[in-house]
Design an enzyme around this catalytic site. Structure first.
Site, short mmCIF file in Angstrom:
data_model
loop_
_atom_site.label_atom_id
_atom_site.label_comp_id
_atom_site.label_asym_id
_atom_site.label_seq_id
_atom_site.Cartn_x
_atom_site.Cartn_y
_atom_site.Cartn_z
N ASP A 128 0.87 -1.18 0.00
CA ASP A 128 0.00 0.00 0.00
C ASP A 128 0.91 1.23 0.00
O ASP A 128 1.57 1.53 0.99
CB ASP A 128 -0.89 -0.02 1.25
CG ASP A 128 -1.85 1.16 1.32
OD1 ASP A 128 -1.68 2.13 0.55
OD2 ASP A 128 -2.77 1.12 2.16
N HIS A 129 0.92 1.95 -1.12
CA HIS A 129 1.86 3.06 -1.27
C HIS A 129 1.57 4.21 -0.30
O HIS A 129 2.42 5.07 -0.06
CB HIS A 129 1.84 3.58 -2.71
CG HIS A 129 3.15 4.10 -3.18
ND1 HIS A 129 4.05 4.76 -2.35
CD2 HIS A 129 3.75 4.07 -4.40
CE1 HIS A 129 5.12 5.11 -3.03
NE2 HIS A 129 4.96 4.71 -4.28
N ARG A 130 0.36 4.27 0.24
CA ARG A 130 0.05 5.32 1.22
C ARG A 130 0.82 5.10 2.52
O ARG A 130 1.18 6.06 3.21
CB ARG A 130 -1.45 5.32 1.52
CG ARG A 130 -2.35 5.60 0.33
CD ARG A 130 -3.80 5.35 0.68
NE ARG A 130 -4.02 3.98 1.14
CZ ARG A 130 -5.20 3.53 1.57
NH1 ARG A 130 -6.25 4.33 1.58
NH2 ARG A 130 -5.33 2.27 1.97
#
Length: 403
Positions: A375-377
């Site tokens: 999850d790049h967040r």
């Protein structure tokens, strides 16, 4: 005093469950903490435990019925207790639910008598409306004739059944297309599809790929299995290596929330299990403190419970990462979809001999392909690369896994 036993919210956000079986007969005393009934959610079967000692004076729902969260399923009380007034109140409450204000005609006077109210769960009403089926066309099998989900499904199936017609004389018979068959979605399959679709739509996935030489890991596994009563699998070793990587790079042991990043103090790891009932991901708690034999035993226990549909809901929640291994099927490499609200999933392929350069020399080594979905967040590219480096080091230097 007699009380109503209602359906608890056995899974976060759940609105209904299936009462698969009663575990106690009517009019037989049980103690506090005793299992009364089994409710099947979208992922597992959960036992409903008694809060106090009592007995089931009257069952309101039969086994196999779909029931809504909060709905009464039984009357509990003491031996010989009169429950007629409670049952009358229950019938009255159902009769008044949704009735609204008294109907009036256009002149403001009382309306003409209307047909008896048809009771149906909100979900049943929604499904019937979508299918274009009137309420009065369905017979309810729930408490007091209430229309529940299974009644709607039966009605829809009947409507969808192709009609049998008698051809006109001289007309050609129409042959049904037998090129395929339709298999209705199971509850588990429907939930899996919904969750994975939401994951790909809401979570910005990115992927990091590495290979690890695991010859030393396989040697260690062979040595451990020679002396351990519990046989250690490669997947058990990978799970342990994930815990080591999280310990080395603690900033990856996180999940994203709308308000803050949540970093965990213990390493809880989900394990993807393809059970007879569908895909489930039970969570191993505090893996860094577990021995390899303990990891192996817990994973095997989860697999048995999953096949039996007996995984408690608490074992299906939490964790920051899942390990999904398709190596036993000969899959070289794949990219998995993150299981929300977790922030990552590790896809493990098959270990296979391949050319490798070791200490400047070309040789053949057993290589394992790993794909890290992130999850790049919550985890950026540099952090994911650091984590993968720590994982590969743990796998290639396996004594770290037993330290």
């Amino acid at each position: 005093m007699a009380t109503l036993l209602r359906v608890p919210e056995v899974a976060t956000g759940s609105t209904e469950a299936v009462l698969t079986e009663w575990l106690v007969p009517e009019n037989v005393a049980f103690e506090a903490g005793a299992a009364i009934a089994v409710l099947e959610t979208d992922k597992a079967a959960v036992e409903v435990e008694a809060e106090i000692g009592a007995m089931v004076l009257r069952r309101l729902v039969d086994g196999g019925s779909t029931v809504e969260v909060g709905a009464p399923i039984a009357v509990l009380g003491a031996a010989g207790e009169d429950v007629s007034s409670l049952l009358a109140e229950l019938r009255g409450a159902e009769a008044s639910a949704g009735a609204g204000e008294p109907a009036t005609n256009s002149s403001g006077g009382p309306a003409e008598p209307s047909p008896a109210r048809i009771f149906a769960s909100p979900l049943a009403r929604k499904l019937l409306k979508e299918a274009g089926i009137p309420l009065d066309a369905v017979a309810g099998t729930g408490p007091n004739g209430r229309i529940v989900r299974k009644d709607v499904e039966a009605a829809i199936a009947q409507v969808d059944k192709p009609a049998t017609t008698i051809p006109e004389p001289g007309a050609k018979a129409v042959v049904a297309d037998a090129a395929f068959e339709e298999i209705p979605h199971s509850r588990v399959r429907t939930v899996i599809a919904s969750r994975l679709t939401a994951s790909k739509q809401a979570i910005p996935h990115f992927y990091v790929r590495r290979t690890a030489r695991i010859d030393d890991l396989l040697t260690l596994r062979k040595q451990l299995n020679a002396v351990s009563p519990a046989k250690i699998s490669v997947n058990d070793l990978v799970i342990r290596a994930v815990a080591v990587a999280h310990g080395t790079v603690p900033d990856a042991n996180v999940i994203w929330t709308d308000d803050a990043m949540r970093r965990y103090r213990t390493v809880d790891i989900g394990v993807a299990i393809a059970s007879a009932r569908g895909l489930v991901t039970p969570v191993l708690r505090n893996v860094a403190s577990l021995s390899l034999s303990a990891i192996s035993a817990q994973v095997k226990g989860f697999a048995r419970q999953a096949d039996e549909g007996r995984l408690p809901q608490k074992d299906l929640e939490g964790g920051t990462i899942t390990v999904s291994n398709l190596g036993m099927y000969g899959v070289d490499e794949f990219a998995a979809i993150i299981n929300p609200p977790q922030a990552a999933i590790l896809a493990v392929g098959a270990g296979k001999p391949a050319p490798a350069v070791v200490n400047g020399q070309l040789t053949v080594a057993t290589q394992l392909t790993l794909v890290f979905s992130v999850d790049h967040r919550a985890i950026d590219g540099a952090l994911a690369a650091q984590w993968m480096a720590a994982l590969v080091t743990a796998l290639e230097e396996p004594l770290r896994l037993v330290a």
